[in-house]
Write a protein that holds these residues in place. Structure first.
Motif, PDB file in Angstrom:
ATOM      1  N   TYR A 101      37.810 -70.869  65.199  1.00  7.13           N
ATOM      2  CA  TYR A 101      36.421 -70.384  65.253  1.00  7.13           C
ATOM      3  C   TYR A 101      35.461 -71.487  65.690  1.00  7.13           C
ATOM      4  O   TYR A 101      35.588 -72.649  65.298  1.00  7.13           O
ATOM      5  N   ALA A 102      34.491 -71.108  66.511  1.00  8.30           N
ATOM      6  CA  ALA A 102      33.378 -71.989  66.847  1.00  8.30           C
ATOM      7  C   ALA A 102      32.116 -71.138  66.968  1.00  8.30           C
ATOM      8  O   ALA A 102      32.155 -70.040  67.527  1.00  8.30           O
ATOM      9  N   ARG A 103      31.034 -71.618  66.452  1.00  8.95           N
ATOM     10  CA  ARG A 103      29.761 -70.893  66.543  1.00  8.95           C
ATOM     11  C   ARG A 103      29.233 -71.042  67.966  1.00  8.95           C
ATOM     12  O   ARG A 103      29.017 -72.161  68.456  1.00  8.95           O
ATOM     13  N   THR A 104      29.005 -69.917  68.646  1.00 11.10           N
ATOM     14  CA  THR A 104      28.600 -69.953  70.050  1.00 11.10           C
ATOM     15  C   THR A 104      27.349 -69.117  70.307  1.00 11.10           C
ATOM     16  O   THR A 104      27.134 -68.648  71.424  1.00 11.10           O
ATOM     17  N   LEU A 105      26.535 -68.895  69.307  1.00 13.29           N
ATOM     18  CA  LEU A 105      25.283 -68.171  69.520  1.00 13.29           C
ATOM     19  C   LEU A 105      24.371 -68.965  70.447  1.00 13.29           C
ATOM     20  O   LEU A 105      24.295 -70.196  70.377  1.00 13.29           O
ATOM     21  N   SER A 147      25.493 -66.072  62.366  1.00 11.36           N
ATOM     22  CA  SER A 147      26.305 -65.374  63.364  1.00 11.36           C
ATOM     23  C   SER A 147      25.547 -64.128  63.809  1.00 11.36           C
ATOM     24  O   SER A 147      24.512 -63.774  63.226  1.00 11.36           O
ATOM     25  N   ALA A 148      26.063 -63.463  64.815  1.00 11.67           N
ATOM     26  CA  ALA A 148      25.391 -62.263  65.311  1.00 11.67           C
ATOM     27  C   ALA A 148      25.319 -61.189  64.229  1.00 11.67           C
ATOM     28  O   ALA A 148      24.376 -60.394  64.188  1.00 11.67           O
ATOM     29  N   ARG A 149      26.310 -61.169  63.326  1.00 10.58           N
ATOM     30  CA  ARG A 149      26.348 -60.153  62.265  1.00 10.58           C
ATOM     31  C   ARG A 149      25.575 -60.585  61.019  1.00 10.58           C
ATOM     32  O   ARG A 149      25.228 -59.753  60.187  1.00 10.58           O
ATOM     33  N   LYS A 150      25.340 -61.870  60.875  1.00 12.41           N
ATOM     34  CA  LYS A 150      24.721 -62.389  59.654  1.00 12.41           C
ATOM     35  C   LYS A 150      23.565 -63.314  60.038  1.00 12.41           C
ATOM     36  O   LYS A 150      23.702 -64.531  60.040  1.00 12.41           O
ATOM     37  N   ARG A 296      42.964 -63.938  61.665  1.00 11.67           N
ATOM     38  CA  ARG A 296      42.033 -63.294  62.591  1.00 11.67           C
ATOM     39  C   ARG A 296      41.074 -62.321  61.911  1.00 11.67           C
ATOM     40  O   ARG A 296      40.286 -61.656  62.583  1.00 11.67           O
ATOM     41  N   ALA A 297      41.106 -62.234  60.612  1.00 12.83           N
ATOM     42  CA  ALA A 297      40.247 -61.286  59.902  1.00 12.83           C
ATOM     43  C   ALA A 297      38.788 -61.729  59.956  1.00 12.83           C
ATOM     44  O   ALA A 297      38.480 -62.923  60.016  1.00 12.83           O
ATOM     45  N   ALA A 298      37.876 -60.755  59.937  1.00 15.37           N
ATOM     46  CA  ALA A 298      36.447 -61.063  59.952  1.00 15.37           C
ATOM     47  C   ALA A 298      36.062 -61.899  58.732  1.00 15.37           C
ATOM     48  O   ALA A 298      35.240 -62.810  58.833  1.00 15.37           O
ATOM     49  N   ARG A 299      36.697 -61.593  57.595  1.00 13.81           N
ATOM     50  CA  ARG A 299      36.409 -62.350  56.381  1.00 13.81           C
ATOM     51  C   ARG A 299      36.796 -63.821  56.557  1.00 13.81           C
ATOM     52  O   ARG A 299      36.130 -64.724  56.031  1.00 13.81           O
ATOM     53  N   THR A 300      37.878 -64.077  57.266  1.00 17.31           N
ATOM     54  CA  THR A 300      38.311 -65.448  57.518  1.00 17.31           C
ATOM     55  C   THR A 300      37.305 -66.179  58.392  1.00 17.31           C
ATOM     56  O   THR A 300      36.931 -67.320  58.104  1.00 17.31           O
ATOM     57  N   ARG A 301      36.855 -65.521  59.443  1.00 18.09           N
ATOM     58  CA  ARG A 301      35.854 -66.148  60.323  1.00 18.09           C
ATOM     59  C   ARG A 301      34.550 -66.404  59.579  1.00 18.09           C
ATOM     60  O   ARG A 301      33.906 -67.440  59.783  1.00 18.09           O
ATOM     61  N   PHE A 303      34.223 -67.059  56.412  1.00 24.20           N
ATOM     62  CA  PHE A 303      34.452 -68.221  55.545  1.00 24.20           C
ATOM     63  C   PHE A 303      34.315 -69.508  56.354  1.00 24.20           C
ATOM     64  O   PHE A 303      33.627 -70.456  55.928  1.00 24.20           O
ATOM     65  N   VAL A 304      34.951 -69.551  57.510  1.00 22.81           N
ATOM     66  CA  VAL A 304      34.913 -70.769  58.334  1.00 22.81           C
ATOM     67  C   VAL A 304      33.494 -71.039  58.816  1.00 22.81           C
ATOM     68  O   VAL A 304      33.028 -72.189  58.802  1.00 22.81           O
ATOM     69  N   ALA A 305      32.784 -69.992  59.215  1.00 25.84           N
ATOM     70  CA  ALA A 305      31.403 -70.173  59.681  1.00 25.84           C
ATOM     71  C   ALA A 305      30.528 -70.776  58.587  1.00 25.84           C
ATOM     72  O   ALA A 305      29.739 -71.697  58.841  1.00 25.84           O
TER      73      ALA A 305
END
Length: 417
Positions: A101-105, A147-150, A296-301, A303-305
């Protein structure tokens, strides 16, 4: 063109969780303490909480009845369980550090800057109530746009408001000499002026955590520029439920003050260690659980974010660190009416604009007992209790329904009062 912003290059190992040696040693010492306590259990001299005393007594009697081999077996099982738990922590940390994962906003347009402080424009259409959002000086501003969702910022923009975010960044050479007055009357007041100039209207102020204290001081310093004030998880009584913490801070004042003077700042890893001390076992629990999540779960991403943000801290300028640690936490100066900005007490009773205080019910960083006295001191302030914790109020599955939406609605309604 907006600048592309990537917080953590996926080809690099992450640094965190910071400070890593502290987290590992804390966990190892906790596990070692379990085995070290075994002789005390065997001799009957180990103290227990009242709720556990009967069970502990029954355990000792059972082991005594089974003979010496039972005690040896328990020791072996404790060692094996300690090794398993520590390996689970290491597995979780390794999975986190290698996650792709990398933040790319896209970074919103920067419309104003003073020193290291910039003002980001999240508007997606013309018009709308201008909202100046002020984060803490301790962490990066993008917790409000993770993130785009949060993203509180993008939600407010989508509801027709005109949100602007103060991005403090790391203190530069000029800011290293700043105290809180310098920040509030300098770049923060400048950012407010830039928003008013850009929109032609008074701005609502929204402050998160320490940013709420800064927003309060700014509302008193520039009342003619402020339409309303929203405080999110904002501390005020720094001794509420934490008398021991105040004693510790005062005891450390001289050595810690000397270190801050020598460095000119409070380093990130020391700040992280202070936050970790609020719940020393938290990192072991959450990373052990993280190791079990699908990669690859959204919850995993998510957490990392969040961990990337938490480990992407900034140091505090030396004078700010001393003011916050020794005056706020040590002397409780805000609650006692002794916190001064530009020579005047920051008095919540002087706030004359509509005010909302959003207070998380399970906040360990800013307990409700710390935040509620501020709301009580502001005439007519509305209080909204929020389920969850300090960061969860922004990022949990309930954030939109319990925080984003009510905040946006209140901002609009308060602007027509």
């Amino acid at each position: 063109m907006p600048q592309r912003r990537t917080s953590v290059p996926p080809t690099h190992l992450r640094q965190g969780p910071r400070p890593l040696p502290l987290h590992l040693l804390t966990h190892l010492s906790t596990l070692a303490g379990s085995r070290a306590a075994l002789p005390l259990l065997k001799s009957g001299s180990l103290g227990w909480k009242e709720s556990l005393a009967n069970k502990a007594h029954a355990l000792k009697e059972s082991l005594d009845a089974a003979g010496p081999e039972a005690w040896n077996r328990l020791d072996e099982e404790l060692a094996a369980e300690a090794a398993r738990r520590h390996q689970a922590l290491l597995d979780g940390i390794e999975a986190y550090r290698r996650h792709p994962y990398a933040r790319t906003l896209d970074r919103p347009p920067e419309i104003w800057r003073q020193g290291s402080t910039s003002l980001l424009d999240y508007r997606i259409r013309a018009g709308g109530l201008p909202v100046l959002v002020i984060p803490s000086l301790v962490n990066r501003a993008y917790i409000l746009d993770l993130s785009a969702r949060k993203s509180l910022m993008r939600y407010l923009a989508g509801k027709g408001l005109a949100p602007f975010l103060v991005d403090w960044d790391s203190p530069g050479p000029a800011e290293l000499g700043f105290d809180l007055t310098a920040y509030i009357t300098g770049p923060l007041a400048g950012a407010l002026e830039a928003v008013v100039r850009e929109t032609g209207r008074k701005a609502a102020l929204v402050g998160y955590c320490m940013g709420g204290d800064l927003a309060l001081a700014l509302a008193l310093h520039r009342p003619e520029r402020v339409a309303s004030l929203a405080l999110m998880a904002t501390p005020w009584d720094f001794h509420a439920g934490r008398d021991g913490q105040a004693v510790l801070v005062r005891a450390l004042m001289q050595p810690l003050g000397m270190m801050i003077d020598a460095a000119g700042q409070l380093p990130v890893d020391l700040l992280q260690a202070m936050f970790a001390s609020l719940d020393p076992g938290l990192n072991a629990k959450k990373f052990a659980l993280f190791a079990q999540l699908p990669r690859r779960a959204a919850r995993t991403r998510d957490f990392v974010a969040l961990e990337d943000w938490a480990n992407d801290g900034v140091p505090l300028a030396g004078p700010v660190a001393q003011e916050c640690l020794f005056q706020w936490y040590g002397e409780n100066s805000p609650a006692k009416g002794r916190w001064l900005v530009a020579g005047r007490p920051v008095d919540p009773a002087r706030v004359a604009v509509p005010t909302l205080a959003m207070i998380p019910e399970k906040d360990r960083i800013v307990p409700p007992d710390s935040a509620t006295p501020l709301a009580a001191a502001i005439p007519g302030a509305q209080v909204m209790m929020v389920k969850g914790g300090h960061v969860g109020m922004l990022l949990s599955a309930r954030a939109v329904s319990q925080v984003y939406r009510p905040l946006a609605r209140w901002l609009v309604e308060s602007s027509v009062q």
